[in-house]
Design a protein around this motif. Structure first.
Motif, mmCIF file in Angstrom:
data_model
loop_
_atom_site.group_PDB
_atom_site.id
_atom_site.type_symbol
_atom_site.label_atom_id
_atom_site.label_comp_id
_atom_site.label_asym_id
_atom_site.label_seq_id
_atom_site.Cartn_x
_atom_site.Cartn_y
_atom_site.Cartn_z
ATOM 1 N N UNK A 188 66.876 -8.848 -3.709
ATOM 2 C CA UNK A 188 65.723 -8.318 -3.273
ATOM 3 C C UNK A 188 65.128 -7.849 -4.636
ATOM 4 N N UNK A 189 65.505 -8.103 -5.993
ATOM 5 C CA UNK A 189 64.704 -8.350 -7.399
ATOM 6 C C UNK A 189 64.306 -9.236 -6.761
ATOM 7 N N UNK A 190 64.827 -10.656 -7.013
ATOM 8 C CA UNK A 190 64.235 -11.818 -6.604
ATOM 9 C C UNK A 190 62.686 -11.639 -5.589
ATOM 10 N N UNK A 191 62.867 -11.178 -5.005
ATOM 11 C CA UNK A 191 62.499 -11.064 -3.587
ATOM 12 C C UNK A 191 60.889 -10.209 -4.418
ATOM 13 N N UNK A 192 61.479 -9.290 -4.787
ATOM 14 C CA UNK A 192 60.172 -8.805 -5.145
ATOM 15 C C UNK A 192 59.326 -9.083 -6.600
ATOM 16 N N UNK A 193 60.354 -9.925 -7.480
ATOM 17 C CA UNK A 193 59.353 -10.337 -8.440
ATOM 18 C C UNK A 193 58.833 -11.485 -7.425
ATOM 19 N N UNK A 194 58.889 -12.239 -6.672
ATOM 20 C CA UNK A 194 57.906 -12.922 -5.804
ATOM 21 C C UNK A 194 57.211 -13.085 -4.676
ATOM 22 N N UNK A 195 57.315 -11.524 -5.103
ATOM 23 C CA UNK A 195 56.893 -11.111 -3.254
ATOM 24 C C UNK A 195 56.523 -11.552 -2.323
ATOM 25 N N UNK A 196 57.985 -11.583 -1.529
ATOM 26 C CA UNK A 196 57.961 -12.284 -0.234
ATOM 27 C C UNK A 196 59.706 -11.309 -0.041
ATOM 28 N N UNK A 197 59.523 -11.561 1.524
ATOM 29 C CA UNK A 197 60.410 -10.120 2.313
ATOM 30 C C UNK A 197 61.554 -10.748 2.073
ATOM 31 N N UNK A 198 62.736 -10.081 2.148
ATOM 32 C CA UNK A 198 64.168 -10.155 1.746
ATOM 33 C C UNK A 198 64.866 -10.416 3.793
ATOM 34 N N UNK A 199 65.332 -11.209 3.524
ATOM 35 C CA UNK A 199 66.073 -11.504 5.097
ATOM 36 C C UNK A 199 67.649 -10.909 4.735
ATOM 37 N N UNK B 72 68.902 -0.693 0.752
ATOM 38 C CA UNK B 72 67.093 -1.566 -0.801
ATOM 39 C C UNK B 72 66.327 -1.826 0.182
ATOM 40 N N UNK B 73 65.930 -1.839 1.008
ATOM 41 C CA UNK B 73 64.802 -2.618 2.223
ATOM 42 C C UNK B 73 63.940 -1.688 1.916
ATOM 43 N N UNK B 74 62.733 -1.952 2.354
ATOM 44 C CA UNK B 74 61.564 -1.978 1.868
ATOM 45 C C UNK B 74 60.684 -2.677 3.196
ATOM 46 N N UNK B 75 59.653 -2.735 3.737
ATOM 47 C CA UNK B 75 58.571 -2.711 4.419
ATOM 48 C C UNK B 75 58.766 -4.094 4.497
ATOM 49 N N UNK B 76 58.971 -5.247 5.934
ATOM 50 C CA UNK B 76 58.899 -6.337 5.447
ATOM 51 C C UNK B 76 60.142 -7.148 5.153
ATOM 52 N N UNK B 77 60.369 -6.216 4.969
ATOM 53 C CA UNK B 77 61.842 -6.766 4.660
ATOM 54 C C UNK B 77 63.179 -6.628 6.235
ATOM 55 N N UNK B 78 63.931 -7.936 6.429
ATOM 56 C CA UNK B 78 64.275 -8.117 7.841
ATOM 57 C C UNK B 78 65.647 -8.270 7.666
ATOM 58 N N UNK B 79 66.286 -7.257 8.382
ATOM 59 C CA UNK B 79 67.533 -7.208 9.470
ATOM 60 C C UNK B 79 67.958 -8.307 10.149
ATOM 61 N N UNK B 80 69.005 -8.932 9.840
ATOM 62 C CA UNK B 80 68.530 -9.928 10.673
ATOM 63 C C UNK B 80 70.655 -9.948 11.804
ATOM 64 N N UNK B 81 70.989 -10.338 12.431
ATOM 65 C CA UNK B 81 72.783 -10.130 13.832
ATOM 66 C C UNK B 81 72.074 -7.779 13.393
ATOM 67 N N UNK B 82 70.568 -7.795 14.176
ATOM 68 C CA UNK B 82 70.585 -6.191 14.401
ATOM 69 C C UNK B 82 71.520 -5.543 15.487
ATOM 70 N N UNK B 83 71.732 -6.344 16.224
ATOM 71 C CA UNK B 83 72.817 -5.653 17.015
ATOM 72 C C UNK B 83 73.994 -5.956 17.405
#
Length: 374
Positions: free
Chosen positions: A172-183, A199-210
């Motif tokens: 998540x820190x690397x995603x924030x530093x690079x302005x990219x979403x986290x999956x 940890x997650x903020x808008x634009x991040x992705x939860x995969x395997x949600x179901x």
């Protein structure tokens, strides 16, 4: 060769069209073009090109990846994202041998673990602190901004062991530093799913949600499900990521009935999931239709929603000057027995059947691999 597409039902677009004209450069033209090849679509649906947000196509670079073509246009998919097959140490190969030559548009989530999925689960990519090289990861991102669409972390016990939540925090820190979403891949603990969610903020992705994994599912407690609903309302994106172990019919059916609709429908297609239970994106979206997601939501979750993550046109795709990028499909009556990732059966009575993909000036037939009835 220029194309004239006729006799279709457009779905998933802002406007309405009875014909579409594609010029010799593969872009939408404002009107008819002399000498264009006529493609009669026989009353089928035409949508923005199907997009699979979670595949593994680093074939030869990992021991689980399929060839890009196996996940792509022959199954109706014109765009896809490799979900963390490569970390910083091997991304150059994924780009040179898979992404750049492909007919389909391919982007990638860069695995926070340097080795990626080279020996998936047999040699986990997040064993300890030596598994992550932040400086090299940042350098690879900056050199490949045009194709890296986010950071991927597998935050489940079989990968991180006693390291718990820490790799997800670093990712998540690397995603924030690079302005990219986290999956983030969620599954069996550690860490617990609510630790990941925090940890997650808008634009991040939860995969395997179901997924239906005990102590790793949004349906484990009422509080967790409410947390997932609140996150979705705040702009955190729920992705199916079916895979061989991460989709459960009951979890999906109950969650949709209770108002939680997935942002995107994806396959998590790889060598251990393709033959069964996943098959392809058409089968996966048909499963979501069968458990209660309505047709328009199925189309959006297979087209405009995931395409937006990759920076591709979607609903506006009929506008003159844009590159043609369409999937043509039918919705057919059927009686096909399919499985979820825990071996539960369900009979689908309607299925999405891809017929064509149109990408630029190139039109190709597409055909779903029907799962065997059982």
């Amino acid at each position: 060769m220029p194309l004239r597409l006729t006799n279709f039902k457009a779905v998933g677009f802002d406007g309405h069209a009875t014909e579409i004209h594609v010029d010799a450069d593969g872009r939408i033209a404002p009107g008819a073009i002399d000498g264009a090849k006529v493609l009669d679509l026989n009353g089928a649906f035409l949508s923005p090109g199907w997009c699979d947000l979670h595949v593994h196509v680093w074939h030869g670079g990992t021991d689980i990846s399929v060839r890009a073509a196996e996940a792509g246009r022959p199954t109706g998919v014109t765009a896809m994202a490799d979900a963390g097959s490569a970390g910083e140490a091997s991304f150059h190969g994924l780009r040179e041998y898979i992404i750049d030559p492909a007919s389909e548009t391919i982007k990638a989530f860069l695995n926070i673990g340097s080795i990626g999925l080279v020996a998936c689960n047999r040699v986990p990519e997040l064993i300890d602190w030596r598994s992550i090289d932040i400086d090299r990861t940042l350098a690879v991102i900056e050199a490949n901004r045009d194709v890296i669409c986010g950071i991927k972390v597998r935050a489940s016990g079989v990968i991180v062991g006693s390291w718990g939540i820490t790799p997800a925090k670093i990712a998540k820190r690397v995603a924030e530093m690079t302005n990219l979403p986290l999956m983030v891949h969620v599954g069996e603990p550690p860490p617990l799913i609510d630790e990941v969610f925090e940890l997650l903020t808008p634009g991040d992705i939860v995969t395997h949600c179901f997924n239906g994994k005990a102590a790793g599912s949004i349906r484990d407690t009422a509080a967790l499900f409410q947390m997932a609903q609140d996150m979705a309302a705040r702009g955190i994106l729920m992705d199916i990521g079916h895979g061989g172990a991460s989709f459960n019919f009951k979890t999906a059916r109950d969650s949709i009935a209770d108002g939680l609709r997935p942002f995107s429908i994806s396959t998590d297609l790889h060598q251990h999931s393709m033959a069964k239970p996943v098959y392809d994106l058409a089968t996966t979206v048909s499963k979501l239709l069968a458990v209660g997601l309505d047709f328009d939501d199925c189309v959006a979750a297979t087209t405009n929603a995931p395409r937006s993550v990759l920076g591709l046109t979607g609903a506006e795709g009929l506008s003159p000057g844009l590159r043609a990028d369409f999937t043509v499909f039918d919705l057919e009556e059927a009686a096909i027995d399919v499985l979820d990732s825990q071996g539960n059966h369900m009979v689908m009575d309607r299925v999405f059947e891809p017929r064509w993909t149109i990408l630029g000036e190139d039109a190709q037939t597409a055909a779903r691999r029907l799962p065997p009835e059982s």
